[in-house]
Design a protein around this motif. Structure first.
Motif, mmCIF file in Angstrom:
data_model
loop_
_atom_site.group_PDB
_atom_site.id
_atom_site.type_symbol
_atom_site.label_atom_id
_atom_site.label_comp_id
_atom_site.label_asym_id
_atom_site.label_seq_id
_atom_site.Cartn_x
_atom_site.Cartn_y
_atom_site.Cartn_z
ATOM 1 N N LYS A 95 -10.461 21.600 49.815
ATOM 2 C CA LYS A 95 -10.051 21.540 48.384
ATOM 3 C C LYS A 95 -8.876 22.644 48.290
ATOM 4 O O LYS A 95 -9.161 23.902 48.582
ATOM 5 C CB LYS A 95 -11.462 21.684 47.577
ATOM 6 C CG LYS A 95 -11.114 21.486 46.231
ATOM 7 C CD LYS A 95 -12.201 21.516 45.255
ATOM 8 C CE LYS A 95 -12.059 21.480 43.883
ATOM 9 N NZ LYS A 95 -13.272 21.678 43.051
ATOM 10 N N GLY A 96 -7.927 22.244 47.446
ATOM 11 C CA GLY A 96 -7.043 23.187 47.080
ATOM 12 C C GLY A 96 -5.922 23.505 47.997
ATOM 13 O O GLY A 96 -4.929 24.274 47.573
ATOM 14 N N MET A 97 -6.150 23.402 49.163
ATOM 15 C CA MET A 97 -5.276 23.685 50.471
ATOM 16 C C MET A 97 -4.084 22.663 50.579
ATOM 17 O O MET A 97 -3.100 23.068 51.160
ATOM 18 C CB MET A 97 -5.855 24.358 51.444
ATOM 19 C CG MET A 97 -6.844 25.456 51.246
ATOM 20 S SD MET A 97 -6.012 26.802 50.831
ATOM 21 C CE MET A 97 -5.990 27.662 52.527
ATOM 22 N N GLY A 98 -4.395 21.668 49.958
ATOM 23 C CA GLY A 98 -3.402 20.596 50.319
ATOM 24 C C GLY A 98 -3.278 20.100 51.891
ATOM 25 O O GLY A 98 -4.306 20.276 52.569
ATOM 26 N N ASN A 99 -2.167 19.881 52.375
ATOM 27 C CA ASN A 99 -1.997 19.454 53.875
ATOM 28 C C ASN A 99 -2.065 20.855 54.559
ATOM 29 O O ASN A 99 -1.489 21.799 54.353
ATOM 30 C CB ASN A 99 -0.670 18.941 54.126
ATOM 31 C CG ASN A 99 -0.507 17.550 53.459
ATOM 32 O OD1 ASN A 99 -1.572 16.779 53.301
ATOM 33 N ND2 ASN A 99 0.725 17.078 53.094
ATOM 34 N N LEU A 100 -2.972 21.040 55.482
ATOM 35 C CA LEU A 100 -3.411 22.163 56.195
ATOM 36 C C LEU A 100 -3.367 21.970 57.606
ATOM 37 O O LEU A 100 -3.906 20.972 58.276
ATOM 38 C CB LEU A 100 -4.809 22.640 55.762
ATOM 39 C CG LEU A 100 -5.754 23.689 56.294
ATOM 40 C CD1 LEU A 100 -5.026 25.008 55.936
ATOM 41 C CD2 LEU A 100 -6.963 23.547 55.837
ATOM 42 N N ILE A 101 -2.948 23.006 58.485
ATOM 43 C CA ILE A 101 -3.051 23.042 59.776
ATOM 44 C C ILE A 101 -3.717 24.511 60.185
ATOM 45 O O ILE A 101 -3.237 25.368 59.649
ATOM 46 C CB ILE A 101 -1.424 22.895 60.472
ATOM 47 C CG1 ILE A 101 -1.047 21.540 60.236
ATOM 48 C CG2 ILE A 101 -1.576 23.217 62.001
ATOM 49 C CD1 ILE A 101 0.335 21.420 60.768
ATOM 50 N N ILE A 102 -4.364 24.277 61.144
ATOM 51 C CA ILE A 102 -5.213 25.707 61.604
ATOM 52 C C ILE A 102 -4.980 25.666 63.127
ATOM 53 O O ILE A 102 -5.229 24.495 63.818
ATOM 54 C CB ILE A 102 -6.685 25.619 61.702
ATOM 55 C CG1 ILE A 102 -6.933 25.726 59.803
ATOM 56 C CG2 ILE A 102 -7.279 27.005 62.092
ATOM 57 C CD1 ILE A 102 -8.371 25.717 59.681
ATOM 58 N N LEU A 103 -4.112 26.602 63.859
ATOM 59 C CA LEU A 103 -4.011 26.671 65.146
ATOM 60 C C LEU A 103 -5.045 27.673 65.587
ATOM 61 O O LEU A 103 -5.100 28.793 65.297
ATOM 62 C CB LEU A 103 -2.436 27.323 65.301
ATOM 63 C CG LEU A 103 -1.432 26.245 64.762
ATOM 64 C CD1 LEU A 103 0.022 26.868 65.268
ATOM 65 C CD2 LEU A 103 -1.611 24.886 65.343
ATOM 66 N N GLN A 104 -5.669 27.242 66.716
ATOM 67 C CA GLN A 104 -6.543 28.030 67.612
ATOM 68 C C GLN A 104 -5.594 28.760 68.736
ATOM 69 O O GLN A 104 -5.123 28.172 69.421
ATOM 70 C CB GLN A 104 -7.627 27.291 68.164
ATOM 71 C CG GLN A 104 -8.615 28.150 68.962
ATOM 72 C CD GLN A 104 -9.636 28.999 68.126
ATOM 73 O OE1 GLN A 104 -10.075 28.372 66.800
ATOM 74 N NE2 GLN A 104 -9.651 30.386 68.514
ATOM 75 N N HIS A 105 -5.878 30.028 68.855
ATOM 76 C CA HIS A 105 -5.167 31.018 69.746
ATOM 77 C C HIS A 105 -6.236 31.495 70.756
ATOM 78 O O HIS A 105 -7.445 31.489 70.658
ATOM 79 C CB HIS A 105 -4.220 32.053 69.098
ATOM 80 C CG HIS A 105 -3.308 31.353 68.074
ATOM 81 N ND1 HIS A 105 -2.083 30.567 68.299
ATOM 82 C CD2 HIS A 105 -3.206 31.697 66.769
ATOM 83 C CE1 HIS A 105 -1.725 30.206 67.149
ATOM 84 N NE2 HIS A 105 -2.182 30.777 66.186
ATOM 85 N N SER A 106 -5.442 32.483 71.632
ATOM 86 C CA SER A 106 -6.374 32.893 72.551
ATOM 87 C C SER A 106 -7.512 34.092 71.946
ATOM 88 O O SER A 106 -7.080 34.538 70.868
ATOM 89 C CB SER A 106 -5.724 33.503 73.694
ATOM 90 O OG SER A 106 -4.630 34.594 73.197
ATOM 91 N N ASP A 107 -8.403 34.484 72.572
ATOM 92 C CA ASP A 107 -9.240 35.537 71.961
ATOM 93 C C ASP A 107 -9.693 35.462 70.701
ATOM 94 O O ASP A 107 -10.127 36.365 69.869
ATOM 95 C CB ASP A 107 -8.508 36.832 72.078
ATOM 96 C CG ASP A 107 -8.157 37.522 73.373
ATOM 97 O OD1 ASP A 107 -8.940 36.854 74.712
ATOM 98 O OD2 ASP A 107 -6.916 37.806 73.822
ATOM 99 N N GLY A 108 -9.898 34.215 70.100
ATOM 100 C CA GLY A 108 -10.973 34.031 68.926
ATOM 101 C C GLY A 108 -9.731 34.041 67.728
ATOM 102 O O GLY A 108 -10.297 33.890 66.592
ATOM 103 N N TRP A 109 -8.509 34.354 68.027
ATOM 104 C CA TRP A 109 -7.316 34.244 66.955
ATOM 105 C C TRP A 109 -7.096 32.878 66.457
ATOM 106 O O TRP A 109 -7.169 31.895 67.062
ATOM 107 C CB TRP A 109 -6.182 35.071 67.236
ATOM 108 C CG TRP A 109 -6.511 36.578 67.401
ATOM 109 C CD1 TRP A 109 -6.683 37.217 68.541
ATOM 110 C CD2 TRP A 109 -6.480 37.558 66.647
ATOM 111 N NE1 TRP A 109 -6.992 38.363 68.479
ATOM 112 C CE2 TRP A 109 -6.899 38.701 67.158
ATOM 113 C CE3 TRP A 109 -6.409 37.425 64.943
ATOM 114 C CZ2 TRP A 109 -6.954 39.764 66.504
ATOM 115 C CZ3 TRP A 109 -6.741 38.952 64.404
ATOM 116 C CH2 TRP A 109 -6.693 39.846 65.035
ATOM 117 N N MET A 110 -6.771 32.655 65.148
ATOM 118 C CA MET A 110 -6.373 31.560 64.658
ATOM 119 C C MET A 110 -5.170 31.856 63.572
ATOM 120 O O MET A 110 -5.056 32.875 62.866
ATOM 121 C CB MET A 110 -7.351 30.906 63.847
ATOM 122 C CG MET A 110 -8.384 30.548 64.390
ATOM 123 S SD MET A 110 -9.904 29.654 63.604
ATOM 124 C CE MET A 110 -10.580 31.118 62.874
#
Length: 81
Positions: free
Chosen positions: A18-33
């Motif tokens: 909700k509220g974010m519209g089109n959203l992409i989340i990328l997962q990186h190494s060591d738990g970073w996003m």
């Protein structure tokens, strides 16, 4: 054009937050996003591998915004930096 900030895998690409519209989340190494919201177009799908600089979409006005903008976050776990 909007590019991936770091190498990773697409953990989420959609518009159900909700509220974010089109959203992409990328997962990186060591738990970073990295989080990219309010996008106009999305050029990746969940599970896609991306390299730093790869085009992942375009900035837009999706979600609760009136002018083109990008909501960007760097996260580790549940904490935003």
């Amino acid at each position: 054009m909007l590019a991936a900030a770091e190498n990773g895998v697409v953990a989420y690409a959609g518009n159900e937050v909700k509220g974010m519209g089109n959203l992409i989340i990328l997962q990186h190494s060591d738990g970073w996003m990295t989080v990219y919201a309010h996008m106009d177009s999305m050029n990746v799908k969940r599970g896609s591998k991306v390299a730093v600089g790869d085009k992942i979409g375009t900035v837009g006005t999706s979600g609760k915004v009136d002018e083109p903008q990008l909501h960007f976050e760097v996260r580790k776990g549940t904490k935003a930096y």
